[in-house]
Scaffold this active site. Sequence first.
Site, PDB file in Angstrom:
ATOM      1  CG  ASP A  53      -0.326   5.341   3.509  1.00 45.81           C
ATOM      2  OD1 ASP A  53      -0.884   5.044   2.438  1.00 45.81           O
ATOM      3  OD2 ASP A  53      -1.034   5.720   4.910  1.00 45.81           O
ATOM      4  CG  HIS A 111      -7.467   4.218   1.090  1.00 48.25           C
ATOM      5  ND1 HIS A 111      -6.717   3.730   0.024  1.00 48.25           N
ATOM      6  CD2 HIS A 111      -6.589   4.878   2.200  1.00 48.25           C
ATOM      7  CE1 HIS A 111      -5.536   4.071  -0.480  1.00 48.25           C
ATOM      8  NE2 HIS A 111      -5.731   5.049   0.608  1.00 48.25           N
ATOM      9  CD  GLU A 130      -5.999   6.717   6.726  1.00 48.89           C
ATOM     10  OE1 GLU A 130      -6.466   6.465   5.538  1.00 48.89           O
ATOM     11  OE2 GLU A 130      -4.945   6.872   7.457  1.00 48.89           O
ATOM     12  CD  GLN A 142      -6.928  11.153  -0.569  1.00 49.34           C
ATOM     13  OE1 GLN A 142      -5.897  11.029  -0.463  1.00 49.34           O
ATOM     14  NE2 GLN A 142      -7.421  10.646   0.547  1.00 49.34           N
ATOM     15  CG  HIS A 161      -1.139   7.129  -0.999  1.00 47.94           C
ATOM     16  ND1 HIS A 161      -2.165   7.146  -1.489  1.00 47.94           N
ATOM     17  CD2 HIS A 161      -1.038   6.392  -0.150  1.00 47.94           C
ATOM     18  CE1 HIS A 161      -3.483   6.570  -1.295  1.00 47.94           C
ATOM     19  NE2 HIS A 161      -2.392   6.014   0.154  1.00 47.94           N
ATOM     20  CG  HIS A 220      -2.040   0.480   1.593  1.00 45.58           C
ATOM     21  ND1 HIS A 220      -3.044   1.337   1.228  1.00 45.58           N
ATOM     22  CD2 HIS A 220      -1.755   2.471   1.682  1.00 45.58           C
ATOM     23  CE1 HIS A 220      -4.005   2.311   1.260  1.00 45.58           C
ATOM     24  NE2 HIS A 220      -3.007   3.345   1.056  1.00 45.58           N
TER      25      HIS A 220
HETATM   26 FE   FE2 Z   1      -3.023   5.258   2.179  1.00 48.79          FE
END
Ligand code: FE2
Length: 412
Positions: free
Chosen positions: A299, A200, A203, A142, A52, A50
């Site tokens: 991440d 996701h 979270e 997102q 970005h 995972h």
């Molecule tokens: Fe993430």
Amino acid sequence: MLIKNAKLLDGRIVNIKIEGEKITCIGKCTGDDVIDAEKKLVIPPYFNMHFHLDSAFTQVKNKSGTLWEGIRIWQEIRSKLTEEEVYRNATTAVKLMVAYGTLWIRTHVDVTEKSLKLLRAIKRVKEDFKEIADIQITAFPQDGIYADKGNDEVLRKAVEEGADNVGLIPHNEITREDGVKSIKFAFEVAKEYNKDVDGHIDETDDPNSRFLEVLARETINNSWEWRVTAGHVTAMHSWDPAYRFRILPVVAKAGITVVPNPLINAVLQGRLEGYPKRRGNAPIKEMISSGVNVALGHDCIMDPWYPLGAGNMLQVLFMAIHLDQLTGDEIYNSLDLITYNSAKAWRLKDYGIKEGAEANILITEAEDMIDLLRFMDPPRFVIRKGKVIAKNGKMIFYKGKWEEVKRKPISY
Ligand code: FE2
């Protein structure tokens, strides 16, 4: 190639023979082109399940330290970033990760940036690294699939344009109902294009965030077992134990891989409370004992959500070990979180140090697991498909030649 004096995780000292792209012998093998592992640990390379890549190295100070402020900052940054800047930042991040022994990277790319410039940049990165790393792209909405008109169609377009997995973020939709709808939509697209789902999920510190159960329900309804990943799931940490006791076996049955991101969530979670303060990490031991497949993600590197990060999955594992108190034998099994468990979610068959497997190998500086985790050194050699592609975390073989690994983009 012959790797001599290689220490395996079970403590045996062996020679490992590589012919072409395969490991052909483990034991008392002989051969030319010898690398002496000097009785140090020799292990399979890591996965980062995972990440970005599109936001790497865009660091701007996040005053509240929360996920939500990070998202607001990112919305401003992403509109100004050029495709070239994203490409430059992401290539720097991938080189670091490869040099530190990660050969499989699953990255999210924000597709609520409607021009899809971020996706174009990361698709170029994926292509440029194909000789030394496997990169999967998750089309990641997102802001939420229903947060803005047209996000659903852009998500679909991103998948049509080459994203490997379908992303979602139900806890960032405006209502619980929208969150549930977004999960159903993600499965609709995943089934239409035969893609995996990589979300996701939950979270937040809010114990009322319970989208993982909906994800499990939809996974089973759609017969998508072992094709679904749930990233973060930090709310699990705050759920009532009785609820976890009921729901974790269902998650295991659905074959969902849960991917905690302990570096970033240790920083982001618990921001709205005093002391004692909850730690934002899905309970790894409890998931494992309930039969859930757990793998780890890095991440972020230096972005609005996380100010640090070296691209070293051992740092991620180190943090997970501390947050979840993995000690005793658990420490020896913990390497699975960045190796074999991820390979299962990636559905890689010939992974590992065994005869007949693809020759993907890390020759480390460590005498054992304890030293691997105490010092978190980069591997002396990273071997992919039988060829050395990185040395000492400093040099990498990229596009046909050796180059020095940079810790930040050149014009940073
Ligand atoms: Fe993430």
